[in-house]
Design an enzyme around this catalytic site. Sequence first.
Site, PDB file in Angstrom:
ATOM      1  N   ASP A  59     -34.351  -4.896 -15.443  1.00 35.12           N
ATOM      2  CA  ASP A  59     -33.236  -4.014 -15.786  1.00 35.12           C
ATOM      3  C   ASP A  59     -33.178  -2.839 -14.812  1.00 35.12           C
ATOM      4  O   ASP A  59     -34.130  -2.064 -14.715  1.00 35.12           O
ATOM      5  CB  ASP A  59     -33.440  -3.512 -17.218  1.00 35.12           C
ATOM      6  CG  ASP A  59     -32.251  -2.737 -17.755  1.00 35.12           C
ATOM      7  OD1 ASP A  59     -31.308  -2.491 -16.984  1.00 35.12           O
ATOM      8  OD2 ASP A  59     -32.274  -2.384 -18.948  1.00 35.12           O
ATOM      9  N   HIS A 115     -31.271  -0.230 -15.111  1.00 35.19           N
ATOM     10  CA  HIS A 115     -30.688   0.934 -15.774  1.00 35.19           C
ATOM     11  C   HIS A 115     -31.730   1.978 -16.155  1.00 35.19           C
ATOM     12  O   HIS A 115     -31.831   2.413 -17.307  1.00 35.19           O
ATOM     13  CB  HIS A 115     -29.890   0.498 -16.995  1.00 35.19           C
ATOM     14  CG  HIS A 115     -28.766  -0.427 -16.672  1.00 35.19           C
ATOM     15  ND1 HIS A 115     -28.908  -1.805 -16.659  1.00 35.19           N
ATOM     16  CD2 HIS A 115     -27.482  -0.173 -16.335  1.00 35.19           C
ATOM     17  CE1 HIS A 115     -27.751  -2.349 -16.333  1.00 35.19           C
ATOM     18  NE2 HIS A 115     -26.862  -1.391 -16.134  1.00 35.19           N
ATOM     19  N   CYS A 169     -25.585  -0.646 -10.647  1.00 30.44           N
ATOM     20  CA  CYS A 169     -26.555  -1.619 -11.185  1.00 30.44           C
ATOM     21  C   CYS A 169     -26.444  -2.988 -10.523  1.00 30.44           C
ATOM     22  O   CYS A 169     -27.469  -3.628 -10.244  1.00 30.44           O
ATOM     23  CB  CYS A 169     -26.426  -1.734 -12.699  1.00 30.44           C
ATOM     24  SG  CYS A 169     -24.784  -2.114 -13.317  1.00 30.44           S
TER      25      CYS A 169
END
Length: 410
Positions: free
Chosen positions: A292, A294, A77
């Site tokens: 994000d 993820h 990430c």
Amino acid sequence: MEAVLAKYENQINAFSEFLEDLPDTKEPVWILGAHYNVKTEKAELLSDVRSRLWFTYRKKFSPIGGTGPSSDAGWGCMLRCGQMILAQALLCWRLGRDWRWRKEGGMPEEYKRILHSFLDRKDCCYSIHQMAQMGVGEGKSVGEWYGPNTVAQVLKKLALFDDWNSLAVYVSMDNTVVIEDIRKLCGKPGRGWLRTGACGWGAPFAASDPVEPGSSQTPGNHVTSCPHSHSEWRPLLLIIPLRMGINHINPVYIQAVKECFKMPQSLGMLGGKPNLAYYFIGFIGEELIYLDPHTTQPAVESEPGVAVDDQSYHCQRTPRRMKALSLDPSVALGFFCKNEEDFDSWCNLVQQEILKKRNQRMFELVEKHPPHWPPFIPPTKPDVQTTGAEFIESTDKLFESEEEFEILNV
């Protein structure tokens, strides 16, 4: 692996304050130096956010190093956030801050070339393959989680192999930005800097040159003047790794962080939670707005001469938010200065908005190189004839591992 992924998914779901809908407020929303009124400019705001390149976990790409992982889910990430901050610098450089992505396609060649450099292939300059293997020189094994400073060092090294953009990447040390060193890094042409033709696309042109019919320089989709003509200043990607507390961010820094998002040169911020990285692109009130990484998506197949399906590289959702006080104290601020005047303007903004107004400073901006520091020597591109992942091994001895230089400010 499933247990690891479940752990990260649970961490993500634990932050229930990440709201999908923007609040009904009169406060301006700031996104990378631009501000919007939620009530009257929501469409423009969302278009801006969706135009940022969004890099997420991917799966089913060719194994890193030939025998390594074929997915970065659960560990990549911060690398993906590093890709996003660098991609934003390249978009500003090649297309300008006001450029907008269109879902129906028809994007300029510069955009396509930028996107291609981040595809999940070992022969792409800023791929997950290149970043993970370059991280080995920073003491990180392939598959190990990175911090903001480490990914900044990786970007600095990989940029040396990007002849097309010739970005000068400066990563501050000891919470200090040295103006003299940046001028030395950016102000003198280096290898691959001055070349004939306009970035390999034809004859040089200036901002005052007439626009040819059918070119990509149109309102909302303009191309800035060629970076290699009329100027010896290299475009600057400035990254400032910081530690703004011990276990939690010190509240005295929140306003200064918000001021950074207001600057026209802002590229946002790398940060998040322990082992959970986000790319922060702005704020509203006391909440930070972020992209994000993820989400695990299949790797995009690409063939020479065939346009890449770019739908999955632009976040279609309303941007997520988190409370600024929930931020981990270890972050890295990013800024892009396209020319010397832009850098001078950034220095003035830092002096006025960060240094003079704060008793406790996030970082220092000094004119001269500290005499007790080692001499500053701008890095140069090694004599390597490949951009494939195999160049990593040939450059192991060219770079010495650098200290974290993250001083605790509490």
